[in-house]
Design an enzyme around this catalytic site. Structure first.
Site, PDB file in Angstrom:
ATOM      1  N   CYS A   1       0.807  -1.214   0.000  1.00  3.48           N
ATOM      2  CA  CYS A   1       0.000   0.000   0.000  1.00  3.48           C
ATOM      3  C   CYS A   1       0.844   1.269   0.000  1.00  3.48           C
ATOM      4  O   CYS A   1       0.361   2.330  -0.397  1.00  3.48           O
ATOM      5  CB  CYS A   1      -0.924   0.006   1.213  1.00  3.48           C
ATOM      6  SG  CYS A   1      -2.138  -1.332   1.221  1.00  3.48           S
ATOM      7  N   ALA A   2       2.084   1.182   0.444  1.00  6.03           N
ATOM      8  CA  ALA A   2       2.957   2.360   0.462  1.00  6.03           C
ATOM      9  C   ALA A   2       3.453   2.728  -0.919  1.00  6.03           C
ATOM     10  O   ALA A   2       3.995   3.814  -1.128  1.00  6.03           O
ATOM     11  CB  ALA A   2       4.157   2.108   1.380  1.00  6.03           C
TER      12      ALA A   2
END
Length: 335
Positions: free
Chosen positions: A121-122
């Site tokens: 998700c980063a």
């Protein structure tokens, strides 16, 4: 949401922690999600090989139109792009989809390729930061960011931990693209970026890679990670002479409602500041690396903000890692 809860009840009727799982799913704030195939097919597991074939097939079918919209918004052609940064953690291809895109969409053969596969998700925030770095090094260059996430293809029917059941009710599928222009355009003019990893948390968000594919592992401590990450956001803003608690806009990865609630608390920012991120979570679920880009789209669709308004963008993911950037809103073709 109603369909998700009913499926959980019917598939796991005898699960000893079903009431807890249902309560956690209800509390995600997710109301609707989009997936690449009907739910009946999603709940099957034909094997990792078949799922990865579907990932490649759906990516090739859906990504080009999203890229074209981003290029049109930026007023650019494929031949104006100098680097493609492709992020995805829900399927695997080698060569990366970037090679196929360059050939299929007539990008110049000299276009650089930066595929990022393991930041989860980063990666949406990381893609923005690498585009910023590239355009800082080459001021006349243009970067294309593409995020393609089919989280539903990672569904594992044999994973019955509460964290897995929660994930089944949280993640959605999505594709996003954005252009970072070296000069000109309207949007966030990036000024500084940074990364921070919380020490000794690398097993809090992880994949257990087996013959059946990617098994998502989520530690129960993850929702509380904003307490150690908020100071990192403050530090980055402080290096730039800004106060992270007093900015004009925020584009934040919404991994879940607790993330946004805690960030509001620890940054001392009104919850309304995260409305775009929360809307993405509500309408699409957690679409991994694409969340930040969709929240950014909502800022554009809302009319943006005043010229030179200051803002923060941040993505959070495995590591536990924060990818952060600062910028001002620019209107028109200023340098």
């Amino acid at each position: 949401m109603e369909e998700t809860l009913e499926l959980a009840r019917s598939h796991h009727a005898d699960h000893p922690q079903l009431p807890l799982a249902l309560r956690l799913i209800e509390n995600t704030g997710v109301r609707t999600r989009h997936i690449v195939q009907p739910i009946e097919e999603t709940l099957k597991h034909p094997g990792f090989e078949e799922r990865n074939k579907l990932y490649e097939q759906e990516a090739k079918a859906r990504v080009p139109a999203v890229i074209q919209r981003a290029l049109d918004d930026a007023g650019l052609l494929t031949t104006d792009i100098d680097v493609i940064i492709y992020v995805s953690c829900t399927g695997f291809m080698m060569p990366s989809l970037t090679a196929w895109l360059i050939n299929e969409l007539d990008f110049d053969p000299t276009t650089r390729q930066i595929p990022i596969a393991q930041l989860g998700c980063a990666a949406g925030g990381a893609a923005i930061n690498r585009a910023h770095d590239f355009c800082t090094a080459y001021p006349d260059a243009n970067a294309l960011i593409v995020a393609c996430e089919f989280c539903s293809l990672c569904y594992q029917p044999t994973d019955l931990g509460v964290g897995s059941l929660l994930s089944n009710g949280l993640f959605g599928d999505g594709i996003a693209a954005a252009v970072v222009r070296g000069t000109g355009g309207t949007g966030v003019r990036l000024e500084r970026n940074g990364s921070y990893l919380i020490p000794k948390t690398e097993d809090w968000i992880a994949y257990d890679v087996r013959a059946t594919g990617f098994h998502f592992l989520l530690d129960k401590r993850v929702p509380a990670t904003m307490e150690p990450l908020a100071p990192a956001l403050k530090d980055l803003a402080g290096l730039h002479g800004w106060d992270a608690s007093d900015l004009d806009f925020y584009v934040i990865h919404a991994g879940g409602p607790r993330i946004l609630d805690d960030l509001s608390k620890f940054l001392k920012v009104e919850p309304h500041a995260f409305r775009f991120s929360r809307a993405t979570l509500t309408e699409y679920g957690n679409i991994a690396s694409a969340v930040v880009l969709d929240a950014l789209r909502r800022l554009f669709d809302d009319g943006g903000v005043d010229e030179r308004a200051r803002g923060l963008l941040a993505g959070f993911g495995p590591g536990i890692t924060a990818e952060m950037s600062l910028g001002r809103w620019q209107i028109g073709d200023g340098a």
